[in-house]
Enzyme design. Structure first.
Site, mmCIF file in Angstrom:
data_model
loop_
_atom_site.group_PDB
_atom_site.id
_atom_site.type_symbol
_atom_site.label_atom_id
_atom_site.label_comp_id
_atom_site.label_asym_id
_atom_site.label_seq_id
_atom_site.Cartn_x
_atom_site.Cartn_y
_atom_site.Cartn_z
ATOM 1 N N ASP A 30 29.536 35.116 41.306
ATOM 2 C CA ASP A 30 30.914 34.140 42.694
ATOM 3 C C ASP A 30 30.036 32.797 42.901
ATOM 4 O OD1 ASP A 30 33.109 35.440 45.057
ATOM 5 O OD2 ASP A 30 32.058 33.079 44.946
ATOM 6 N N ILE A 31 30.161 31.691 42.869
ATOM 7 C CA ILE A 31 30.067 30.372 42.914
ATOM 8 C C ILE A 31 29.797 31.012 45.092
ATOM 9 C CG2 ILE A 31 31.912 29.613 44.087
ATOM 10 C CD1 ILE A 31 31.286 27.161 42.409
ATOM 11 N N ASN A 87 41.387 41.800 46.455
ATOM 12 C CA ASN A 87 41.780 41.248 47.239
ATOM 13 C C ASN A 87 43.711 40.705 47.065
ATOM 14 O OD1 ASN A 87 40.314 41.276 49.457
ATOM 15 N ND2 ASN A 87 39.254 39.054 48.915
ATOM 16 N N GLY A 93 44.228 38.162 51.715
ATOM 17 C CA GLY A 93 42.635 37.169 52.008
ATOM 18 C C GLY A 93 43.015 36.708 50.508
ATOM 19 N N GLN A 94 43.463 37.033 50.180
ATOM 20 C CA GLN A 94 42.966 36.028 47.913
ATOM 21 C C GLN A 94 43.315 35.004 48.121
ATOM 22 O OE1 GLN A 94 46.293 37.998 45.027
ATOM 23 N NE2 GLN A 94 44.803 36.948 43.308
ATOM 24 N N HIS A 100 40.930 39.739 40.802
ATOM 25 C CA HIS A 100 39.624 40.068 40.358
ATOM 26 C C HIS A 100 39.193 40.728 41.109
ATOM 27 C CE1 HIS A 100 41.037 36.136 43.374
ATOM 28 N NE2 HIS A 100 39.460 36.948 44.268
ATOM 29 N N HIS A 102 35.840 41.838 43.591
ATOM 30 C CA HIS A 102 34.232 41.071 43.458
ATOM 31 C C HIS A 102 33.398 42.584 43.312
ATOM 32 C CE1 HIS A 102 35.949 37.773 45.778
ATOM 33 N NE2 HIS A 102 37.388 38.639 45.784
#
Ligand code: AMP
Ligand code: ZN
Length: 114
Positions: A30-31, A87, A93-94, A100, A102
């Protein structure tokens, strides 16, 4: 999906720190990590969220989950544990509308999430 960020990552048009790849899935860091380990696992095929999956997608969903456990092992998370979360939509909260999971680990997670 021409304007989908994660489709572009899956097509290698946008770079990401790849962690794992197989024929149907891709894992990358994740960035904006929220834990010492924060990796995302996506299907290469565009699917908006798990809510869009249906009969016939059992194998894809199984492969995504197995990719998650492979990433957790690669990152050394098995013993201490970790959180696997996906999400869905606005209230979930997507923010990126490409399915994806997490994988979050390397610190103690609290519950309930915000
Ligand atoms: P979600 O809010 O569940 O849709 O999660 C989207 C995640 O994608 C967030 O944790 C972002 O930090 C992450 N993200 C956004 N853009 C990128 C990118 N280019 N490379 C890696 N992760 C990203
Ligand atoms: Zn996509």
């Amino acid at each position: 999906m021409g304007d989908c960020l994660f489709c572009k990552i899956a097509d290698k048009k946008i770079s990401a720190k790849l962690v794992h790849e197989d024929d149907q899935t891709l894992a990358f860091d994740d960035i904006n990590p929220q834990a010492p380990v924060h990796t995302l696992v996506i299907p290469k095929r565009h699917v908006a969220s798990v809510h869009e999956l249906d009969t016939g997608d059992e194998s894809l969903l199984g492969q995504i989950l197995l990719s998650c456990t492979k990433v957790a092992r690669l990152k050394g998370l098995g013993e201490a544990g970790y959180r696997l979360v996906t999400n869905i939509g606005k209230d979930g909260g997507q923010t990126v509308a490409h399915l994806h999971f997490h994988i979050l680990g390397g610190r103690h997670m609290t519950w309930p999430p915000g």
